[in-house]
Motif scaffolding. Structure first.
Motif, short mmCIF file in Angstrom:
data_model
loop_
_atom_site.label_atom_id
_atom_site.label_comp_id
_atom_site.label_asym_id
_atom_site.label_seq_id
_atom_site.Cartn_x
_atom_site.Cartn_y
_atom_site.Cartn_z
N HIS A 92 62.39 38.70 12.43
CA HIS A 92 61.86 37.50 13.08
C HIS A 92 60.70 37.81 14.00
O HIS A 92 60.48 38.94 14.38
N GLU A 93 59.98 36.76 14.33
CA GLU A 93 58.88 36.78 15.31
C GLU A 93 59.23 35.71 16.34
O GLU A 93 59.68 34.62 15.97
N ASN A 94 59.02 35.98 17.62
CA ASN A 94 59.32 35.01 18.67
C ASN A 94 58.05 34.40 19.22
O ASN A 94 57.08 35.10 19.49
N TYR A 95 58.06 33.09 19.39
CA TYR A 95 57.03 32.36 20.13
C TYR A 95 57.74 31.56 21.20
O TYR A 95 58.69 30.84 20.91
N ASN A 96 57.27 31.68 22.44
CA ASN A 96 57.78 30.82 23.51
C ASN A 96 57.03 29.49 23.45
O ASN A 96 55.81 29.49 23.29
N VAL A 97 57.76 28.40 23.59
CA VAL A 97 57.16 27.07 23.43
C VAL A 97 57.49 26.18 24.62
O VAL A 97 58.52 26.34 25.26
N ASP A 140 63.05 28.56 2.61
CA ASP A 140 64.14 28.89 1.70
C ASP A 140 63.78 30.05 0.77
O ASP A 140 64.54 30.35 -0.14
N ALA A 141 62.64 30.70 1.03
CA ALA A 141 62.16 31.73 0.12
C ALA A 141 62.55 33.15 0.52
O ALA A 141 62.66 34.01 -0.34
N ASN A 142 62.70 33.42 1.82
CA ASN A 142 63.00 34.78 2.24
C ASN A 142 63.81 34.76 3.53
O ASN A 142 64.10 33.71 4.07
N GLY A 143 64.15 35.93 4.04
CA GLY A 143 65.00 36.01 5.22
C GLY A 143 64.26 36.08 6.54
O GLY A 143 64.89 36.15 7.60
N PHE A 144 62.93 36.05 6.53
CA PHE A 144 62.17 36.14 7.77
C PHE A 144 62.27 34.83 8.53
O PHE A 144 62.23 33.75 7.95
N GLU A 145 62.42 34.92 9.85
CA GLU A 145 62.59 33.73 10.68
C GLU A 145 61.57 33.69 11.81
O GLU A 145 61.13 34.73 12.30
N LEU A 146 61.22 32.48 12.21
CA LEU A 146 60.41 32.26 13.40
C LEU A 146 61.36 31.82 14.50
O LEU A 146 62.08 30.84 14.35
N GLU A 147 61.38 32.58 15.58
CA GLU A 147 62.25 32.29 16.72
C GLU A 147 61.42 31.53 17.75
O GLU A 147 60.43 32.05 18.26
N GLU A 195 43.53 35.94 23.99
CA GLU A 195 42.42 35.53 23.15
C GLU A 195 42.88 35.11 21.75
O GLU A 195 42.08 35.04 20.83
N CYS A 196 44.17 34.86 21.58
CA CYS A 196 44.74 34.42 20.30
C CYS A 196 44.40 35.38 19.16
O CYS A 196 44.14 34.97 18.04
N GLU A 197 44.40 36.66 19.45
CA GLU A 197 44.08 37.65 18.42
C GLU A 197 45.31 38.05 17.60
O GLU A 197 45.22 38.88 16.72
N PHE A 198 46.46 37.48 17.90
CA PHE A 198 47.65 37.75 17.10
C PHE A 198 47.99 36.47 16.36
O PHE A 198 47.64 35.37 16.78
N HIS A 199 48.67 36.61 15.23
CA HIS A 199 49.04 35.43 14.45
C HIS A 199 50.06 35.79 13.39
O HIS A 199 50.24 36.95 13.06
N LEU A 200 50.71 34.77 12.87
CA LEU A 200 51.54 34.89 11.68
C LEU A 200 50.72 34.39 10.51
O LEU A 200 49.91 33.49 10.66
N ALA A 201 50.97 34.95 9.33
CA ALA A 201 50.26 34.50 8.14
C ALA A 201 51.25 33.87 7.17
O ALA A 201 52.38 34.35 7.01
N PHE A 202 50.82 32.79 6.53
CA PHE A 202 51.62 32.08 5.54
C PHE A 202 50.81 31.98 4.26
O PHE A 202 49.65 31.58 4.28
N ARG A 203 51.43 32.32 3.14
CA ARG A 203 50.79 32.17 1.84
C ARG A 203 51.13 30.78 1.32
O ARG A 203 52.30 30.40 1.28
N ALA A 204 50.12 30.02 0.92
CA ALA A 204 50.31 28.67 0.41
C ALA A 204 50.28 28.68 -1.10
O ALA A 204 49.33 29.19 -1.70
N SER A 205 51.30 28.09 -1.73
CA SER A 205 51.32 28.02 -3.19
C SER A 205 50.27 27.05 -3.71
O SER A 205 49.76 27.21 -4.81
N ASP A 206 49.94 26.03 -2.91
CA ASP A 206 48.88 25.08 -3.27
C ASP A 206 47.93 25.00 -2.07
O ASP A 206 48.09 24.18 -1.17
N PHE A 207 46.96 25.90 -2.07
CA PHE A 207 46.05 26.06 -0.94
C PHE A 207 45.28 24.78 -0.63
O PHE A 207 45.14 24.41 0.53
N GLU A 208 44.80 24.10 -1.65
CA GLU A 208 44.02 22.88 -1.45
C GLU A 208 44.87 21.77 -0.82
O GLU A 208 44.42 21.08 0.09
#
Length: 122
Positions: free
Chosen positions: A7-12, A49-56, A71-84
């Motif tokens: 997992h990756e944690n983001y405080n909100v 529902d695709a994998n076990g990775f979680e966003l906390e 400076e927002c130089e960190f990020h999570l990346a998501f692959r889109a099956s339908d980019f458009e």
């Protein structure tokens, strides 16, 4: 010895707004939640529902100020099956913050300003 990313944690600042954003923008849903007995924090885990990775997502009662994201130089990346279609949705939501057409990617921001990279299936 091996390690697996889990997992990756983001405080909100607004847990409900963040859960709604991640649901609409990225199709993530809450899979479990931890609530402090004294109400000082709530931790919600989101996943697809695709994998076990979680966003906390962590909400802290005693942190009323905005989070300093540098400076927002960190990020999570998501692959889109339908980019458009993803791009059209994110444009409609008004959350696209940066596009790199040469690389064929773009970034969106969540309600707290975290950057999320959207890349096409290649």
């Amino acid at each position: 010895m091996t390690f697996s990313m889990i997992h990756e944690n983001y405080n909100v600042s607004d847990l409900n707004a963040s859960i709604a954003f991640y649901g609409k923008a990225l199709g993530l849903h809450e899979v479990r939640r931890n609530v402090a007995s004294d109400g000082s924090y709530i931790i919600a885990f989101l996943a697809d529902d695709a994998n076990g990775f979680e966003l906390e997502l962590t909400w802290l009662r005693d942190h009323p100020q905005k989070y300093d994201l540098g400076e927002c130089e960190f990020h999570l990346a998501f692959r889109a099956s339908d980019f458009e279609a993803a791009h059209a949705l994110h444009k409609e939501m008004g959350c696209i913050c940066f596009e790199n057409e040469a690389m064929g990617i773009y970034f969106i921001t969540d309600p707290d300003g975290y950057w999320l990279e959207i890349i096409p299936t290649r």
